[in-house]
Design a protein around this motif. Structure first.
Motif, PDB file in Angstrom:
ATOM      1  N   ARG A   1      20.742 -30.405  -3.732  1.00 39.51           N
ATOM      2  CA  ARG A   1      21.479 -31.534  -4.297  1.00 39.51           C
ATOM      3  C   ARG A   1      20.562 -32.733  -4.529  1.00 39.51           C
ATOM      4  NH1 ARG A   1      25.041 -31.482  -7.535  1.00 39.51           N
ATOM      5  NH2 ARG A   1      24.152 -33.281  -8.498  1.00 39.51           N
ATOM      6  N   ALA A   2      19.648 -32.967  -3.588  1.00 36.07           N
ATOM      7  CA  ALA A   2      18.712 -34.082  -3.714  1.00 36.07           C
ATOM      8  C   ALA A   2      17.801 -33.886  -4.929  1.00 36.07           C
ATOM      9  CB  ALA A   2      17.881 -34.234  -2.446  1.00 36.07           C
ATOM     10  N   ILE A   3      17.378 -32.672  -5.160  1.00 36.54           N
ATOM     11  CA  ILE A   3      16.527 -32.373  -6.310  1.00 36.54           C
ATOM     12  C   ILE A   3      17.309 -32.552  -7.605  1.00 36.54           C
ATOM     13  CG2 ILE A   3      15.181 -30.575  -7.483  1.00 36.54           C
ATOM     14  CD1 ILE A   3      14.652 -29.439  -4.588  1.00 36.54           C
ATOM     15  N   LEU A   4      18.546 -32.063  -7.624  1.00 34.60           N
ATOM     16  CA  LEU A   4      19.398 -32.236  -8.803  1.00 34.60           C
ATOM     17  C   LEU A   4      19.642 -33.722  -9.086  1.00 34.60           C
ATOM     18  CD1 LEU A   4      22.048 -29.398  -8.352  1.00 34.60           C
ATOM     19  CD2 LEU A   4      20.428 -29.636 -10.252  1.00 34.60           C
ATOM     20  N   ALA A   5      19.930 -34.482  -8.041  1.00 42.23           N
ATOM     21  CA  ALA A   5      20.183 -35.924  -8.207  1.00 42.23           C
ATOM     22  C   ALA A   5      18.949 -36.622  -8.768  1.00 42.23           C
ATOM     23  CB  ALA A   5      20.605 -36.541  -6.885  1.00 42.23           C
ATOM     24  N   ALA A   6      17.786 -36.283  -8.252  1.00 39.64           N
ATOM     25  CA  ALA A   6      16.547 -36.890  -8.755  1.00 39.64           C
ATOM     26  C   ALA A   6      16.328 -36.505 -10.219  1.00 39.64           C
ATOM     27  CB  ALA A   6      15.361 -36.458  -7.896  1.00 39.64           C
ATOM     28  N   ALA A   7      16.604 -35.253 -10.554  1.00 38.58           N
ATOM     29  CA  ALA A   7      16.431 -34.795 -11.934  1.00 38.58           C
ATOM     30  C   ALA A   7      17.393 -35.530 -12.872  1.00 38.58           C
ATOM     31  CB  ALA A   7      16.660 -33.292 -12.025  1.00 38.58           C
ATOM     32  N   LEU A   8      18.625 -35.712 -12.447  1.00 34.06           N
ATOM     33  CA  LEU A   8      19.603 -36.421 -13.269  1.00 34.06           C
ATOM     34  C   LEU A   8      19.171 -37.868 -13.506  1.00 34.06           C
ATOM     35  CD1 LEU A   8      22.857 -34.924 -11.751  1.00 34.06           C
ATOM     36  CD2 LEU A   8      22.008 -34.568 -14.083  1.00 34.06           C
ATOM     37  N   ASP A   9      18.601 -38.503 -12.490  1.00 35.81           N
ATOM     38  CA  ASP A   9      18.097 -39.874 -12.641  1.00 35.81           C
ATOM     39  C   ASP A   9      16.974 -39.931 -13.681  1.00 35.81           C
ATOM     40  OD1 ASP A   9      19.889 -40.812 -10.742  1.00 35.81           O
ATOM     41  OD2 ASP A   9      18.393 -40.882  -9.120  1.00 35.81           O
ATOM     42  N   VAL A  10      16.048 -38.981 -13.597  1.00 42.14           N
ATOM     43  CA  VAL A  10      14.926 -38.948 -14.547  1.00 42.14           C
ATOM     44  C   VAL A  10      15.441 -38.723 -15.962  1.00 42.14           C
ATOM     45  CG1 VAL A  10      12.882 -37.631 -15.270  1.00 42.14           C
ATOM     46  CG2 VAL A  10      13.199 -38.216 -12.864  1.00 42.14           C
ATOM     47  N   ILE A  11      16.349 -37.768 -16.122  1.00 41.00           N
ATOM     48  CA  ILE A  11      16.876 -37.458 -17.461  1.00 41.00           C
ATOM     49  C   ILE A  11      17.623 -38.654 -18.030  1.00 41.00           C
ATOM     50  CG2 ILE A  11      18.494 -36.009 -18.751  1.00 41.00           C
ATOM     51  CD1 ILE A  11      17.767 -33.762 -16.672  1.00 41.00           C
TER      52      ILE A  11
ATOM     53  N   ALA B   1      12.579 -36.765  -4.453  1.00 40.08           N
ATOM     54  CA  ALA B   1      13.617 -36.277  -3.540  1.00 40.08           C
ATOM     55  C   ALA B   1      13.145 -36.259  -2.089  1.00 40.08           C
ATOM     56  CB  ALA B   1      14.079 -34.886  -3.968  1.00 40.08           C
ATOM     57  N   GLY B   2      11.858 -36.480  -1.884  1.00 37.55           N
ATOM     58  CA  GLY B   2      11.318 -36.485  -0.532  1.00 37.55           C
ATOM     59  C   GLY B   2      11.253 -35.103   0.093  1.00 37.55           C
ATOM     60  N   VAL B   3      10.964 -34.092  -0.748  1.00 41.08           N
ATOM     61  CA  VAL B   3      10.868 -32.707  -0.263  1.00 41.08           C
ATOM     62  C   VAL B   3       9.475 -32.166  -0.584  1.00 41.08           C
ATOM     63  CG1 VAL B   3      13.362 -32.327  -0.522  1.00 41.08           C
ATOM     64  CG2 VAL B   3      11.822 -31.750  -2.414  1.00 41.08           C
ATOM     65  N   SER B   4       9.166 -31.011  -0.052  1.00 42.61           N
ATOM     66  CA  SER B   4       7.850 -30.419  -0.312  1.00 42.61           C
ATOM     67  C   SER B   4       7.716 -30.093  -1.793  1.00 42.61           C
ATOM     68  CB  SER B   4       7.658 -29.146   0.513  1.00 42.61           C
ATOM     69  OG  SER B   4       8.381 -28.079  -0.061  1.00 42.61           O
ATOM     70  N   HIS B   5       6.464 -30.027  -2.258  1.00 42.99           N
ATOM     71  CA  HIS B   5       6.242 -29.760  -3.681  1.00 42.99           C
ATOM     72  C   HIS B   5       6.735 -28.380  -4.099  1.00 42.99           C
ATOM     73  CE1 HIS B   5       2.615 -27.861  -2.066  1.00 42.99           C
ATOM     74  NE2 HIS B   5       2.615 -27.155  -3.165  1.00 42.99           N
ATOM     75  N   ALA B   6       6.908 -27.474  -3.138  1.00 42.56           N
ATOM     76  CA  ALA B   6       7.381 -26.119  -3.440  1.00 42.56           C
ATOM     77  C   ALA B   6       8.910 -26.016  -3.464  1.00 42.56           C
ATOM     78  CB  ALA B   6       6.820 -25.139  -2.414  1.00 42.56           C
ATOM     79  N   ALA B   7       9.607 -27.019  -2.943  1.00 45.56           N
ATOM     80  CA  ALA B   7      11.069 -26.943  -2.822  1.00 45.56           C
ATOM     81  C   ALA B   7      11.787 -26.766  -4.169  1.00 45.56           C
ATOM     82  CB  ALA B   7      11.604 -28.159  -2.083  1.00 45.56           C
ATOM     83  N   PRO B   8      11.441 -27.533  -5.213  1.00 41.92           N
ATOM     84  CA  PRO B   8      12.147 -27.318  -6.484  1.00 41.92           C
ATOM     85  C   PRO B   8      11.993 -25.895  -7.021  1.00 41.92           C
ATOM     86  CG  PRO B   8      11.018 -29.423  -6.525  1.00 41.92           C
ATOM     87  CD  PRO B   8      10.554 -28.695  -5.280  1.00 41.92           C
ATOM     88  N   ALA B   9      10.794 -25.345  -6.927  1.00 40.91           N
ATOM     89  CA  ALA B   9      10.573 -23.975  -7.394  1.00 40.91           C
ATOM     90  C   ALA B   9      11.342 -22.973  -6.539  1.00 40.91           C
ATOM     91  CB  ALA B   9       9.084 -23.646  -7.390  1.00 40.91           C
ATOM     92  N   HIS B  10      11.453 -23.262  -5.259  1.00 38.85           N
ATOM     93  CA  HIS B  10      12.212 -22.372  -4.374  1.00 38.85           C
ATOM     94  C   HIS B  10      13.687 -22.327  -4.791  1.00 38.85           C
ATOM     95  CE1 HIS B  10      13.715 -20.425  -0.773  1.00 38.85           C
ATOM     96  NE2 HIS B  10      14.570 -21.437  -0.633  1.00 38.85           N
ATOM     97  N   HIS B  11      14.248 -23.472  -5.116  1.00 39.33           N
ATOM     98  CA  HIS B  11      15.675 -23.542  -5.454  1.00 39.33           C
ATOM     99  C   HIS B  11      15.980 -23.179  -6.911  1.00 39.33           C
ATOM    100  CE1 HIS B  11      17.248 -25.135  -1.705  1.00 39.33           C
ATOM    101  NE2 HIS B  11      16.143 -25.852  -1.616  1.00 39.33           N
ATOM    102  N   PHE B  12      15.052 -23.481  -7.828  1.00 38.48           N
ATOM    103  CA  PHE B  12      15.357 -23.317  -9.251  1.00 38.48           C
ATOM    104  C   PHE B  12      14.367 -22.429  -9.995  1.00 38.48           C
ATOM    105  CE2 PHE B  12      16.926 -27.459  -7.851  1.00 38.48           C
ATOM    106  CZ  PHE B  12      18.277 -27.289  -8.088  1.00 38.48           C
ATOM    107  N   LYS B  13      13.349 -21.976  -9.351  1.00 38.10           N
ATOM    108  CA  LYS B  13      12.278 -21.151  -9.900  1.00 38.10           C
ATOM    109  C   LYS B  13      11.334 -21.952 -10.789  1.00 38.10           C
ATOM    110  CE  LYS B  13      11.173 -16.853 -12.211  1.00 38.10           C
ATOM    111  NZ  LYS B  13      11.666 -15.708 -12.962  1.00 38.10           N
ATOM    112  N   ASP B  14      11.894 -22.622 -11.805  1.00 35.83           N
ATOM    113  CA  ASP B  14      11.061 -23.393 -12.727  1.00 35.83           C
ATOM    114  C   ASP B  14      11.904 -24.487 -13.386  1.00 35.83           C
ATOM    115  OD1 ASP B  14      12.635 -21.993 -14.565  1.00 35.83           O
ATOM    116  OD2 ASP B  14      11.017 -20.661 -15.209  1.00 35.83           O
TER     117      ASP B  14
END
Length: 178
Positions: free
Chosen positions: A3-13, A30-43
């Motif tokens: 959710r934090a990654i999605l929220a950050a992405a929505l802010d950027v968009i 989002a304050g997460v590891s650099h690998a976290a977005p790829a883990h949750h969304f692949k790309d």
């Protein structure tokens, strides 16, 4: 974390458009590891697809609560105003995984909600071809929302409530949409 990654992405968009998205930057925001977005969304495409699917789900819910066709259009415009980043991504098929099950399901639900609102209008007030009436209703709501978000209606709409302006336009097109 998702959710934090999605929220950050929505802010950027919302601020800079989908082209400004970077998974590494989102992780930092989002304050997460650099690998976290790829883990949750692949790309990046997976992330944008998740945003579009979420948007279509929210849109389906909004339209599904409409009292009539005009209200469905108002809810469509309201959705675009309240969720501009979702709206921007939802209708950019080149950014998305077209065959994604979550996306196709949510898109179908939104389409079904619009079709239900259109078919509730008697044929004498919408025309015999409900499918074409649906295209007209969607075109009006989507076009108005897109022009509104792009500030192309600032002059004609001015200080008027955009939802009331849309109600007037819908009344011009569908007599029983009142």
């Amino acid at each position: 974390m998702r959710r934090a990654i999605l929220a950050a992405a929505l802010d950027v968009i919302a601020a800079d458009g989908p082209s400004a998205l970077s998974l590494r930057d989102l992780a930092r925001r989002a304050g997460v590891s650099h690998a976290a977005p790829a883990h949750h969304f692949k790309d990046r495409t997976g992330l944008l697809t998740a945003i579009a699917a979420e948007g279509f789900g929210l849109l389906a819910e909004a339209i599904g609560q409409a009292a009539d066709l005009k209200d469905a259009g108002v809810r469509y415009v309201r959705f675009a105003r309240e969720h501009p980043a979702h709206f921007q991504v939802m209708f950019a098929p080149g950014l998305l995984r077209a065959g994604d099950l979550e996306l196709t399901t949510a898109r179908a639900l939104a389409g079904s909600a619009l079709r239900e609102a259109v078919t509730a209008v008697p044929p004498e007030n919408r025309g015999a071809d409900a499918r074409l009436a649906g295209v007209a209703a969607w075109s009006l709501a989507h076009g108005f929302a897109t022009l509104l978000l792009g500030h192309n209606l600032d002059g004609p709409v001015g200080d008027q409530d955009p939802e009331e302006v849309f109600r007037t336009l819908a009344s011009m097109l569908f007599r029983s949409a009142e």
